[in-house]
Motif scaffolding. Structure first.
Motif, PDB file in Angstrom:
ATOM      1  N   LYS A   1     -33.807 -30.266  14.989  1.00 48.04           N
ATOM      2  CA  LYS A   1     -34.682 -29.343  15.954  1.00 48.04           C
ATOM      3  C   LYS A   1     -34.875 -27.945  15.095  1.00 48.04           C
ATOM      4  O   LYS A   1     -33.688 -27.323  14.990  1.00 48.04           O
ATOM      5  CB  LYS A   1     -34.022 -29.172  17.259  1.00 48.04           C
ATOM      6  CG  LYS A   1     -34.644 -28.824  18.313  1.00 48.04           C
ATOM      7  CD  LYS A   1     -34.165 -28.667  19.587  1.00 48.04           C
ATOM      8  CE  LYS A   1     -35.289 -28.418  20.718  1.00 48.04           C
ATOM      9  NZ  LYS A   1     -34.507 -28.279  22.215  1.00 48.04           N
TER      10      LYS A   1
ATOM     11  N   SER B   1     -38.667 -22.563  17.995  1.00 51.08           N
ATOM     12  CA  SER B   1     -39.857 -21.794  17.875  1.00 51.08           C
ATOM     13  C   SER B   1     -39.944 -20.363  16.653  1.00 51.08           C
ATOM     14  O   SER B   1     -38.871 -19.567  16.998  1.00 51.08           O
ATOM     15  CB  SER B   1     -40.472 -21.385  19.281  1.00 51.08           C
ATOM     16  OG  SER B   1     -41.377 -20.325  19.022  1.00 51.08           O
TER      17      SER B   1
ATOM     18  N   GLU C   1     -37.777 -32.609  15.434  1.00 49.14           N
ATOM     19  CA  GLU C   1     -38.476 -31.769  16.290  1.00 49.14           C
ATOM     20  C   GLU C   1     -38.976 -30.425  15.989  1.00 49.14           C
ATOM     21  O   GLU C   1     -38.055 -29.509  15.821  1.00 49.14           O
ATOM     22  CB  GLU C   1     -37.777 -31.788  17.724  1.00 49.14           C
ATOM     23  CG  GLU C   1     -38.494 -31.205  19.018  1.00 49.14           C
ATOM     24  CD  GLU C   1     -39.229 -32.291  19.811  1.00 49.14           C
ATOM     25  OE1 GLU C   1     -40.551 -32.067  20.456  1.00 49.14           O
ATOM     26  OE2 GLU C   1     -38.545 -33.399  19.769  1.00 49.14           O
TER      27      GLU C   1
ATOM     28  N   ALA D   1     -40.785 -27.102  16.916  1.00 49.96           N
ATOM     29  CA  ALA D   1     -41.611 -26.418  18.202  1.00 49.96           C
ATOM     30  C   ALA D   1     -42.470 -25.526  17.328  1.00 49.96           C
ATOM     31  O   ALA D   1     -42.890 -25.264  16.263  1.00 49.96           O
ATOM     32  CB  ALA D   1     -40.135 -25.302  18.680  1.00 49.96           C
ATOM     33  N   ASP D   2     -43.183 -24.883  18.397  1.00 42.94           N
ATOM     34  CA  ASP D   2     -44.275 -24.087  18.166  1.00 42.94           C
ATOM     35  C   ASP D   2     -43.859 -22.904  17.039  1.00 42.94           C
ATOM     36  O   ASP D   2     -42.818 -22.369  17.242  1.00 42.94           O
ATOM     37  CB  ASP D   2     -44.821 -23.194  19.476  1.00 42.94           C
ATOM     38  CG  ASP D   2     -45.247 -24.069  20.480  1.00 42.94           C
ATOM     39  OD1 ASP D   2     -45.360 -25.397  20.178  1.00 42.94           O
ATOM     40  OD2 ASP D   2     -45.567 -23.722  21.700  1.00 42.94           O
TER      41      ASP D   2
ATOM     42  N   ARG E   1     -42.311 -34.676  15.613  1.00 39.41           N
ATOM     43  CA  ARG E   1     -43.300 -34.140  16.536  1.00 39.41           C
ATOM     44  C   ARG E   1     -43.428 -32.887  16.198  1.00 39.41           C
ATOM     45  O   ARG E   1     -42.168 -31.969  16.306  1.00 39.41           O
ATOM     46  CB  ARG E   1     -42.694 -34.426  17.824  1.00 39.41           C
ATOM     47  CG  ARG E   1     -43.772 -33.991  18.834  1.00 39.41           C
ATOM     48  CD  ARG E   1     -43.433 -34.340  20.394  1.00 39.41           C
ATOM     49  NE  ARG E   1     -42.307 -33.672  20.896  1.00 39.41           N
ATOM     50  CZ  ARG E   1     -41.913 -33.850  22.245  1.00 39.41           C
ATOM     51  NH1 ARG E   1     -42.634 -34.561  23.009  1.00 39.41           N
ATOM     52  NH2 ARG E   1     -40.964 -33.240  22.637  1.00 39.41           N
TER      53      ARG E   1
ATOM     54  N   GLY F   1     -45.150 -29.123  17.308  1.00 39.54           N
ATOM     55  CA  GLY F   1     -45.841 -28.198  18.439  1.00 39.54           C
ATOM     56  C   GLY F   1     -47.010 -27.360  17.815  1.00 39.54           C
ATOM     57  O   GLY F   1     -47.373 -27.507  16.478  1.00 39.54           O
ATOM     58  N   THR F   2     -47.406 -26.405  18.391  1.00 35.05           N
ATOM     59  CA  THR F   2     -48.584 -25.318  18.271  1.00 35.05           C
ATOM     60  C   THR F   2     -48.208 -24.700  16.847  1.00 35.05           C
ATOM     61  O   THR F   2     -47.300 -23.962  16.717  1.00 35.05           O
ATOM     62  CB  THR F   2     -48.738 -24.591  19.233  1.00 35.05           C
ATOM     63  OG1 THR F   2     -48.969 -25.487  20.522  1.00 35.05           O
ATOM     64  CG2 THR F   2     -50.009 -23.418  18.861  1.00 35.05           C
TER      65      THR F   2
ATOM     66  N   SER G   1     -47.222 -25.204  14.148  1.00 40.42           N
ATOM     67  CA  SER G   1     -45.999 -25.617  13.392  1.00 40.42           C
ATOM     68  C   SER G   1     -46.363 -26.297  11.945  1.00 40.42           C
ATOM     69  O   SER G   1     -47.395 -26.592  11.753  1.00 40.42           O
ATOM     70  CB  SER G   1     -45.089 -26.469  14.076  1.00 40.42           C
ATOM     71  OG  SER G   1     -45.925 -27.929  14.362  1.00 40.42           O
TER      72      SER G   1
ATOM     73  N   THR H   1     -48.803 -32.692  18.216  1.00 38.88           N
ATOM     74  CA  THR H   1     -48.964 -32.490  19.416  1.00 38.88           C
ATOM     75  C   THR H   1     -49.422 -31.081  20.107  1.00 38.88           C
ATOM     76  O   THR H   1     -49.917 -30.967  21.097  1.00 38.88           O
ATOM     77  CB  THR H   1     -47.752 -32.965  20.284  1.00 38.88           C
ATOM     78  OG1 THR H   1     -46.881 -32.039  19.876  1.00 38.88           O
ATOM     79  CG2 THR H   1     -47.529 -34.556  19.969  1.00 38.88           C
ATOM     80  N   GLY H   2     -49.396 -30.288  18.939  1.00 38.01           N
ATOM     81  CA  GLY H   2     -49.985 -28.777  19.234  1.00 38.01           C
ATOM     82  C   GLY H   2     -50.886 -28.310  18.313  1.00 38.01           C
ATOM     83  O   GLY H   2     -51.056 -28.772  17.262  1.00 38.01           O
TER      84      GLY H   2
ATOM     85  N   ALA I   1     -51.479 -27.411  14.094  1.00 44.28           N
ATOM     86  CA  ALA I   1     -50.130 -27.937  13.407  1.00 44.28           C
ATOM     87  C   ALA I   1     -50.767 -28.504  12.152  1.00 44.28           C
ATOM     88  O   ALA I   1     -51.873 -28.858  11.709  1.00 44.28           O
ATOM     89  CB  ALA I   1     -49.685 -28.970  14.301  1.00 44.28           C
TER      90      ALA I   1
END
Length: 418
Positions: free
Chosen positions: A177, A180, A203, A205-206, A231, A233-234, A236, A259-260, A263
């Motif tokens: 993980k 951000s 994972e 994050a943004d 996955r 994020g924005t 990323s 998904t963001g 990316a």
């Protein structure tokens, strides 16, 4: 009496040889969920759409069939890395780690009622198994005996090196993980056993950044199946590169979800092998946000009857406007007996995109080879130079200049030994 379904029979035999790891709580629930999904779809067979080019039998059979060394050379020797050692399912984690980094084991995390890995373990794999089921990853999520749980909360400049040794066949599951604004680099090398099943869920994050380099080789007798599920994020960034040398059967699957907005996902691979070498890269990238970029760059060098496979898909969902998707798969066949099989795919439901894919197969450039030979370069060295030039586009996907140079040196060294 009706003949037994081969897929059901293979599934029953494999499951009969395994036992769900002890422990309940969040990890036990995730394992049971994965087992239920596996029992519904069963282990893969040759008639499955994404297994037509690769026989899954060596990856699903119960009895080990290969003999591999306990240890192989360290391709990242000489680099300043934070080394994590895995021997079977025993994991040695450093006592001290840089600020902004947490490293633990899945086995220990399972004992915590509340753990950040709960929101990642099995979830990225489950999402990545739609619409294409990935039963070997489900098997991993259900029966993984251990793995690493890595969390980056800041800018981690020292790469983490997962160094795997030992001749056993553990089922390992890693969870990463990146919070951000954080960043981390993960290196992987070594040999986990004659038959390896490894899943890594990521994972990001943004505004987070994740870099990954895996080097497999040069072990000739080995069956390997790996999955990367990520996955993003924005704003990323996710970049992964795999170098594979030899090996009896390797199948690397990567499932990336953007998904963001804004990316970036780059995934690449360079592989070379000979004889019974069979190397399969299967990639599925989903654009589910605006103004995202993805690249897939795969190069394979094959000789003496080796087989290379590439299956790559870019899915652009409705509303994912201004997508920039690029995919290229190429092979260099050094003889007439080797084979490259490619299945590039685009599926687009947005109208403002720039997506392209291409796949080529060719022989060594005889003009270039003659040029080098005419200037006194021995034929073997000349061939290796042309092979390195061919693989360079994939290696260039490694962003860090030092790591890129290091991998290039290992590649050149291995080629010179063959």
């Amino acid at each position: 009496m009706m003949a037994a379904d081969p897929k059901q029979q293979a599934t029953d035999e494999r499951l009969a040889a395994l036992t769900l790891p002890e422990g309940g709580g969040w990890l036990g629930a995730a394992r049971k969920d994965a087992l239920g999904r596996l029992q519904a779809v069963r282990l893969p067979g040759r008639r499955d759409e994404y297994w037509r080019y690769t026989n899954p039998t060596p990856l699903v059979q119960t009895a080990p069939a290969l003999d591999v060394p306990d240890q192989v050379e360290d391709p990242f020797a000489g680099l300043d890395t934070l080394v994590v050692t895995i021997d079977g399912d025993d994991i040695s984690v450093p006592d001290t780690v840089p600020d902004g980094l947490e490293i633990g084991t899945l086995r220990n995390a399972a004992g915590a009622d509340i753990h950040w890995a709960k929101d990642v373990y099995g979830r990225r794999e489950a999402a990545g198994s739609r619409p294409v089921s990935r039963p070997l990853a489900m098997l991993n999520s259900a029966f993984a005996t251990n793995g690493l749980v890595i969390r980056a909360t800041g800018q981690v400049t020292q790469p983490i090196h997962i160094r795997t040794t030992g001749g056993t066949d553990p089922i390992l599951h890693h969870v990463v993980k990146v919070e951000s604004g954080a960043s981390v680099t993960l290196l992987e090398s070594g040999v986990a056993g004659a038959r390896s099943n490894i899943v890594t869920e990521i994972e990001v994050a943004d505004t987070g950044t994740f870099h990954h380099i895996r080097v497999d080789g040069p072990v000739r007798a080995r069956h390997v199946n790996t999955h990367l599920f990520a996955r993003l994020g924005t704003e990323s960034t996710f970049k992964s590169f795999t170098l594979s040398a030899h090996g009896a059967l390797t199948r690397n699957e990567a499932v990336i979800e953007l998904t963001g907005d804004d990316a970036v996902s780059h995934i690449a691979g360079a592989a070379f092998g000979q004889g019974d070498f069979h190397h399969d890269d299967t990639v599925f990238v989903t654009h589910d946000a605006e103004n995202c970029e993805s690249r897939q760059v795969y190069k394979k060098v094959l000789r003496d009857g080796a087989v290379g496979v590439f299956q790559g898909k870019i899915l652009v969902k409705e509303g994912a406007q201004k997508t920039d998707g690029y995919q290229i798969s190429q092979s260099l066949l050094l003889d007439d007996d080797s084979v490259f099989l490619a299945k590039p795919e685009l599926e687009i439901y947005a109208d403002d995109v720039a997506c392209s894919h291409g796949s080529t197969t060719g022989a060594i450039d005889e003009t270039a080879l003659f040029y080098l030979r005419s200037r006194g370069v021995p034929e073997r060295d000349a061939t290796n130079l042309l092979v390195l030039s061919f693989l360079a586009e994939a290696v260039e996907e490694i962003e860090d200049e030092g790591l890129r140079a290091h991998v290039s040196e290992r590649l050149a060294d291995w080629l010179s030994r063959d």
